[in-house]
Motif scaffolding. Sequence first.
Motif, PDB file in Angstrom:
ATOM      1  N   LEU A   1       0.850  -1.181   0.000  1.00  0.00           N
ATOM      2  CA  LEU A   1       0.000   0.000   0.000  1.00  0.00           C
ATOM      3  C   LEU A   1       0.890   1.238   0.000  1.00  0.00           C
ATOM      4  O   LEU A   1       1.675   1.452   0.937  1.00  0.00           O
ATOM      5  N   PHE A   2       0.770   2.059  -1.041  1.00  0.00           N
ATOM      6  CA  PHE A   2       1.582   3.270  -1.181  1.00  0.00           C
ATOM      7  C   PHE A   2       0.731   4.482  -0.845  1.00  0.00           C
ATOM      8  O   PHE A   2      -0.251   4.771  -1.534  1.00  0.00           O
ATOM      9  N   GLY A   3       1.104   5.184   0.213  1.00  0.00           N
ATOM     10  CA  GLY A   3       0.362   6.372   0.619  1.00  0.00           C
ATOM     11  C   GLY A   3       0.264   6.465   2.128  1.00  0.00           C
ATOM     12  O   GLY A   3       0.369   5.453   2.846  1.00  0.00           O
ATOM     13  N   ASP A   4       0.073   7.676   2.611  1.00  0.00           N
ATOM     14  CA  ASP A   4      -0.141   7.919   4.032  1.00  0.00           C
ATOM     15  C   ASP A   4      -1.607   8.243   4.261  1.00  0.00           C
ATOM     16  O   ASP A   4      -2.349   8.474   3.310  1.00  0.00           O
ATOM     17  N   GLY A   5      -1.998   8.303   5.532  1.00  0.00           N
ATOM     18  CA  GLY A   5      -3.372   8.693   5.807  1.00  0.00           C
ATOM     19  C   GLY A   5      -3.835   8.270   7.178  1.00  0.00           C
ATOM     20  O   GLY A   5      -3.156   7.499   7.878  1.00  0.00           O
ATOM     21  N   PRO A   6      -5.011   8.728   7.577  1.00  0.00           N
ATOM     22  CA  PRO A   6      -5.482   8.536   8.951  1.00  0.00           C
ATOM     23  C   PRO A   6      -5.896   7.106   9.299  1.00  0.00           C
ATOM     24  O   PRO A   6      -6.050   6.793  10.477  1.00  0.00           O
ATOM     25  N   LEU A   7      -6.097   6.243   8.293  1.00  0.00           N
ATOM     26  CA  LEU A   7      -6.609   4.899   8.580  1.00  0.00           C
ATOM     27  C   LEU A   7      -5.513   3.838   8.688  1.00  0.00           C
ATOM     28  O   LEU A   7      -5.830   2.648   8.742  1.00  0.00           O
ATOM     29  N   GLU A   8      -4.260   4.250   8.736  1.00  0.00           N
ATOM     30  CA  GLU A   8      -3.199   3.236   8.708  1.00  0.00           C
ATOM     31  C   GLU A   8      -3.318   2.244   9.859  1.00  0.00           C
ATOM     32  O   GLU A   8      -3.245   1.020   9.642  1.00  0.00           O
ATOM     33  N   GLN A   9      -3.502   2.723  11.076  1.00  0.00           N
ATOM     34  CA  GLN A   9      -3.558   1.797  12.214  1.00  0.00           C
ATOM     35  C   GLN A   9      -4.779   0.887  12.128  1.00  0.00           C
ATOM     36  O   GLN A   9      -4.705  -0.304  12.435  1.00  0.00           O
ATOM     37  N   GLU A  10      -5.890   1.433  11.673  1.00  0.00           N
ATOM     38  CA  GLU A  10      -7.100   0.623  11.510  1.00  0.00           C
ATOM     39  C   GLU A  10      -6.891  -0.468  10.459  1.00  0.00           C
ATOM     40  O   GLU A  10      -7.310  -1.622  10.638  1.00  0.00           O
ATOM     41  N   LEU A  11      -6.217  -0.129   9.378  1.00  0.00           N
ATOM     42  CA  LEU A  11      -5.952  -1.105   8.317  1.00  0.00           C
ATOM     43  C   LEU A  11      -4.941  -2.152   8.781  1.00  0.00           C
ATOM     44  O   LEU A  11      -5.054  -3.334   8.440  1.00  0.00           O
ATOM     45  N   ARG A  12      -3.959  -1.736   9.542  1.00  0.00           N
ATOM     46  CA  ARG A  12      -3.000  -2.712  10.099  1.00  0.00           C
ATOM     47  C   ARG A  12      -3.718  -3.715  10.994  1.00  0.00           C
ATOM     48  O   ARG A  12      -3.453  -4.925  10.941  1.00  0.00           O
ATOM     49  N   ALA A  13      -4.646  -3.214  11.816  1.00  0.00           N
ATOM     50  CA  ALA A  13      -5.387  -4.105  12.712  1.00  0.00           C
ATOM     51  C   ALA A  13      -6.253  -5.073  11.904  1.00  0.00           C
ATOM     52  O   ALA A  13      -6.371  -6.258  12.259  1.00  0.00           O
ATOM     53  N   ARG A  14      -6.842  -4.597  10.836  1.00  0.00           N
ATOM     54  CA  ARG A  14      -7.681  -5.467  10.006  1.00  0.00           C
ATOM     55  C   ARG A  14      -6.835  -6.564   9.346  1.00  0.00           C
ATOM     56  O   ARG A  14      -7.237  -7.730   9.292  1.00  0.00           O
ATOM     57  N   ALA A  15      -5.666  -6.169   8.824  1.00  0.00           N
ATOM     58  CA  ALA A  15      -4.775  -7.170   8.231  1.00  0.00           C
ATOM     59  C   ALA A  15      -4.381  -8.228   9.252  1.00  0.00           C
ATOM     60  O   ALA A  15      -4.301  -9.430   8.928  1.00  0.00           O
ATOM     61  N   ASP A  16      -4.176  -7.805  10.486  1.00  0.00           N
ATOM     62  CA  ASP A  16      -3.819  -8.753  11.538  1.00  0.00           C
ATOM     63  C   ASP A  16      -4.969  -9.714  11.813  1.00  0.00           C
ATOM     64  O   ASP A  16      -4.774 -10.937  11.942  1.00  0.00           O
ATOM     65  N   ARG A  17      -6.201  -9.184  11.878  1.00  0.00           N
ATOM     66  CA  ARG A  17      -7.365 -10.049  12.122  1.00  0.00           C
ATOM     67  C   ARG A  17      -7.564 -11.046  10.983  1.00  0.00           C
ATOM     68  O   ARG A  17      -8.029 -12.165  11.211  1.00  0.00           O
TER      69      ARG A  17
ATOM     70  N   GLY B   1       1.658 -10.211   7.998  1.00  0.00           N
ATOM     71  CA  GLY B   1       3.046 -10.411   7.579  1.00  0.00           C
ATOM     72  C   GLY B   1       3.261 -10.220   6.092  1.00  0.00           C
ATOM     73  O   GLY B   1       4.410 -10.098   5.640  1.00  0.00           O
ATOM     74  N   ARG B   2       2.153 -10.187   5.314  1.00  0.00           N
ATOM     75  CA  ARG B   2       2.277 -10.038   3.853  1.00  0.00           C
ATOM     76  C   ARG B   2       1.710  -8.717   3.338  1.00  0.00           C
ATOM     77  O   ARG B   2       1.622  -8.517   2.134  1.00  0.00           O
ATOM     78  N   VAL B   3       1.328  -7.842   4.256  1.00  0.00           N
ATOM     79  CA  VAL B   3       0.825  -6.513   3.872  1.00  0.00           C
ATOM     80  C   VAL B   3       1.861  -5.477   4.298  1.00  0.00           C
ATOM     81  O   VAL B   3       2.227  -5.392   5.467  1.00  0.00           O
ATOM     82  N   HIS B   4       2.325  -4.700   3.339  1.00  0.00           N
ATOM     83  CA  HIS B   4       3.404  -3.741   3.577  1.00  0.00           C
ATOM     84  C   HIS B   4       2.891  -2.322   3.351  1.00  0.00           C
ATOM     85  O   HIS B   4       2.397  -2.001   2.267  1.00  0.00           O
ATOM     86  N   PHE B   5       3.024  -1.478   4.368  1.00  0.00           N
ATOM     87  CA  PHE B   5       2.617  -0.079   4.295  1.00  0.00           C
ATOM     88  C   PHE B   5       3.845   0.734   3.915  1.00  0.00           C
ATOM     89  O   PHE B   5       4.739   0.949   4.726  1.00  0.00           O
ATOM     90  N   ARG B   6       3.878   1.221   2.682  1.00  0.00           N
ATOM     91  CA  ARG B   6       5.087   1.832   2.127  1.00  0.00           C
ATOM     92  C   ARG B   6       5.147   3.350   2.329  1.00  0.00           C
ATOM     93  O   ARG B   6       6.188   3.954   2.075  1.00  0.00           O
ATOM     94  N   GLY B   7       4.038   3.954   2.740  1.00  0.00           N
ATOM     95  CA  GLY B   7       4.035   5.393   2.938  1.00  0.00           C
ATOM     96  C   GLY B   7       4.145   6.155   1.628  1.00  0.00           C
ATOM     97  O   GLY B   7       3.929   5.621   0.543  1.00  0.00           O
TER      98      GLY B   7
END
Length: 380
Positions: free
Chosen positions: A239-255, A260-266
């Motif tokens: 995922l390329f980009g910043d924004g307010p939902l990063e922590q929410e999306l990280r939590a969803r990927a974890d659930r 381990g296969r989702v990379h937040f590239r900023g």
Amino acid sequence: MKRRNLFLVGIDVDSMGGSQRVLHTLAQGFAERGHRVELIGIRPSPEPHTFLAAPAYRRTTLYRTPPPPAWRARSFAERLSPARLRSARAERQERERARERLARRFAAVRDGMVVIGSPWAAVWLQAVEWSHLKGIGQYHESFHQACTSENLQLILRHYPALEKAVFLSEPDAAEFRRRRLPNAAVLPNPLPFAPAGRASLDTRRVGAVGRLEAVKRLDRLLDAFAAASAAQPDWELHLFGDGPLEQELRARADRLGIAGRVHFRGSVRDMAAAYRELSVVALTSEREGRPMALAEASALGVPCVSFDLSGGVRELVRHGRTGTLVPPGEAGAFAAALGELMADGALRERYGCAAREHVSPLRLPAVLDRWEALFEEIDR
């Protein structure tokens, strides 16, 4: 070719966003062709981004500081409080200074074109004298998006007085003409880079480009990737980009068991290099006009899977030829389409080659030629 005075005006031209990048790309292209170009932001960005290290155009920001957020009094007494009255007076003074500054810039030339980057910028320009210049209004989203906001009425109110109103696709321009906007024309956004080289399509990476915000519906992309990659666990999502939902999306990927296969590239400076890392680009937004991520990925030979959101999306992705379009909101169909591209390297290669050819008219020189033709038509 006539050398022109060109003013490109937007509300905020320095935030990291697609419309801002288009304005900087056009400004640089026009300047390199010999035009006298000034890119004008009405308000400074709270998070400024440097689009070009060595711009060939002049940059101006009219407000000295970002205006305060919209405020509404909770009581009559609060509205008339001395502190609030002082603040309102300071805001008016700053607004008048900004408009006077722009009026002086316009008055410094005898003729030229003003390219207005949004309907709200057109509203703001009403109080500025520029009758000796000619105006072109842009709209960077779809007709459908205009209908869901104030933009439709703003365009129909302010753009008829301009020489031209330009939209990103013919279906969108046709809808505005049906609403009695006679000067509607089509000018696509240019690619922000020369698409040298192409992606290898063997990296086993799905990518998405855009701010991490609600309208992009990256929650749906995480769900689709989790389903599509169940049988192909060696694939990754970037995922390329910043924004307010990063922590929410990280939590969803974890659930979902895919963290381990989702990379937040900023935020990434060299997006051309980023696209070449990818094998598929996915777009799961709630709404889009003519998203540059699809054009940019296609230019580097990366096939796309997207919801069928607008005429602009359909112009960029030819279903079954350069990529795959899925009915909006059909999550299961999207996961299936994504899984098909992930599993079939020959299909990715075929789509990618066709996509690269399909978007070749969006290269900057070709789009600038269309702008030059529009300027000449207005002169005539």
